[in-house]
Design a protein around this motif. Structure first.
Motif, short mmCIF file in Angstrom:
data_model
loop_
_atom_site.label_atom_id
_atom_site.label_comp_id
_atom_site.label_asym_id
_atom_site.label_seq_id
_atom_site.Cartn_x
_atom_site.Cartn_y
_atom_site.Cartn_z
N PHE A 161 0.86 -1.18 0.00
CA PHE A 161 0.00 0.00 0.00
C PHE A 161 0.90 1.23 0.00
O PHE A 161 2.11 1.14 0.21
N GLU A 162 0.30 2.39 -0.22
CA GLU A 162 1.04 3.64 -0.11
C GLU A 162 1.33 3.89 1.37
O GLU A 162 0.42 3.93 2.20
N VAL A 163 2.61 4.05 1.69
CA VAL A 163 3.01 4.20 3.09
C VAL A 163 2.77 5.64 3.56
O VAL A 163 3.17 6.60 2.91
N HIS A 164 2.09 5.75 4.71
CA HIS A 164 1.81 7.04 5.33
C HIS A 164 2.60 7.16 6.63
O HIS A 164 3.17 6.18 7.11
N GLU A 165 2.59 8.34 7.20
CA GLU A 165 3.31 8.58 8.45
C GLU A 165 2.86 7.63 9.56
O GLU A 165 3.68 7.14 10.33
N TYR A 166 1.55 7.36 9.67
CA TYR A 166 1.09 6.47 10.75
C TYR A 166 1.64 5.06 10.59
O TYR A 166 1.82 4.35 11.58
N HIS A 167 1.94 4.64 9.37
CA HIS A 167 2.59 3.33 9.19
C HIS A 167 4.00 3.38 9.78
O HIS A 167 4.38 2.52 10.59
N ARG A 168 4.77 4.38 9.36
CA ARG A 168 6.15 4.50 9.82
C ARG A 168 6.24 4.64 11.34
O ARG A 168 7.06 3.99 11.99
N VAL A 169 5.39 5.49 11.92
CA VAL A 169 5.41 5.74 13.35
C VAL A 169 5.18 4.46 14.14
O VAL A 169 5.86 4.18 15.13
N ASN A 170 4.22 3.65 13.72
CA ASN A 170 3.90 2.44 14.45
C ASN A 170 4.95 1.35 14.27
O ASN A 170 5.18 0.56 15.19
N VAL A 171 5.61 1.31 13.14
CA VAL A 171 6.74 0.38 12.97
C VAL A 171 7.88 0.80 13.90
O VAL A 171 8.50 -0.04 14.56
N GLU A 172 8.12 2.09 14.00
CA GLU A 172 9.21 2.60 14.85
C GLU A 172 8.97 2.35 16.34
O GLU A 172 9.91 2.28 17.12
N LYS A 173 7.73 2.20 16.77
CA LYS A 173 7.42 1.99 18.18
C LYS A 173 7.81 0.59 18.68
O LYS A 173 7.97 0.38 19.89
N VAL A 174 7.96 -0.35 17.79
CA VAL A 174 8.24 -1.74 18.16
C VAL A 174 9.72 -1.91 18.47
O VAL A 174 10.58 -1.34 17.80
N LYS A 175 10.03 -2.72 19.49
CA LYS A 175 11.42 -3.10 19.78
C LYS A 175 11.74 -4.30 18.92
O LYS A 175 11.28 -5.41 19.20
N TRP A 176 12.51 -4.10 17.87
CA TRP A 176 12.79 -5.15 16.90
C TRP A 176 14.07 -5.89 17.27
O TRP A 176 15.13 -5.28 17.37
N PRO A 177 14.01 -7.21 17.45
CA PRO A 177 15.24 -7.97 17.69
C PRO A 177 16.11 -7.98 16.43
O PRO A 177 15.60 -7.93 15.31
N GLU A 178 17.39 -8.05 16.67
CA GLU A 178 18.34 -8.07 15.58
C GLU A 178 18.26 -9.38 14.81
O GLU A 178 18.05 -10.44 15.39
#
Length: 182
Positions: A161-178
């Protein structure tokens, strides 16, 4: 990258796998139980459900996984059973060496719809627009698909889909394991 996502539930667990940003597989596993079940009956139900989830995911070589965070605030009397199920799934992925992100359900919902508390039908309808020709089976699988796309975006995949700011913000909130590549 092959990514599995799991929306664990005592009633119906949603499973979804992306392979190189494309839907590869979806499945849901249903289970029946009652609040009045004994501890022994509940334990057997959770173990059986965890084994079914393990077997379903074992057929795939996975690079990464995402699981919905345990709903600590839920007050239906089955918090212990949900915790056992969640731990079994997370533990199985860990034993397999699959890095697993834990995603807050509010972040997942806001990622999919732009709103942290959207109706399940709205979530399901939105995810059904992402891949032409792919019908998402139910709202549990839709939740799992959303988490899979979040993980895929975090690791450089292409959003459907077309990526919006709310997509990016919510991805950034997650603690992603390496991801350790050998």
């Amino acid at each position: 990258m092959r990514i599995a996502a799991i929306d664990p539930s005592l009633r119906r667990t949603g499973l979804f796998i992306l392979d190189n940003s494309r839907p590869m597989w979806q499945h849901s596993i249903e289970s029946e139980g009652h609040d009045s079940d004994s501890y022994l009956t509940s334990n057997r139900r959770v173990r059986k459900l965890a084994a079914e989830i393990r077997a379903a995911l074992a057929q795939f070589d996975l690079d990464y996984a995402a699981i919905e965070q345990h709903p600590y605030a839920a007050r239906d009397g089955k918090a212990h059973d949900r915790g056992l199920l969640w731990g079994a799934i997370f533990g199985d992925l860990d034993v397999r060496g699959v890095p697993c992100a834990v995603i807050n359900p509010l972040y997942r919902c806001a990622f999919i719809t732009g709103k942290a508390r959207a109706d399940k039908a709205v979530v399901h309808a939105e995810v059904n627009t992402w891949w032409p020709g792919v019908r998402i089976a139910n709202h549990d699988v839709a939740d799992a698909a959303g988490m899979a796309v979040m993980a895929d975006m975090q690791h450089g995949g292409t959003a459907p889909f077309e990526v919006h700011e709310y997509h990016r913000v919510n991805v950034e909130k997650v603690k992603w394991p390496e991801v350790v590549r050998v």
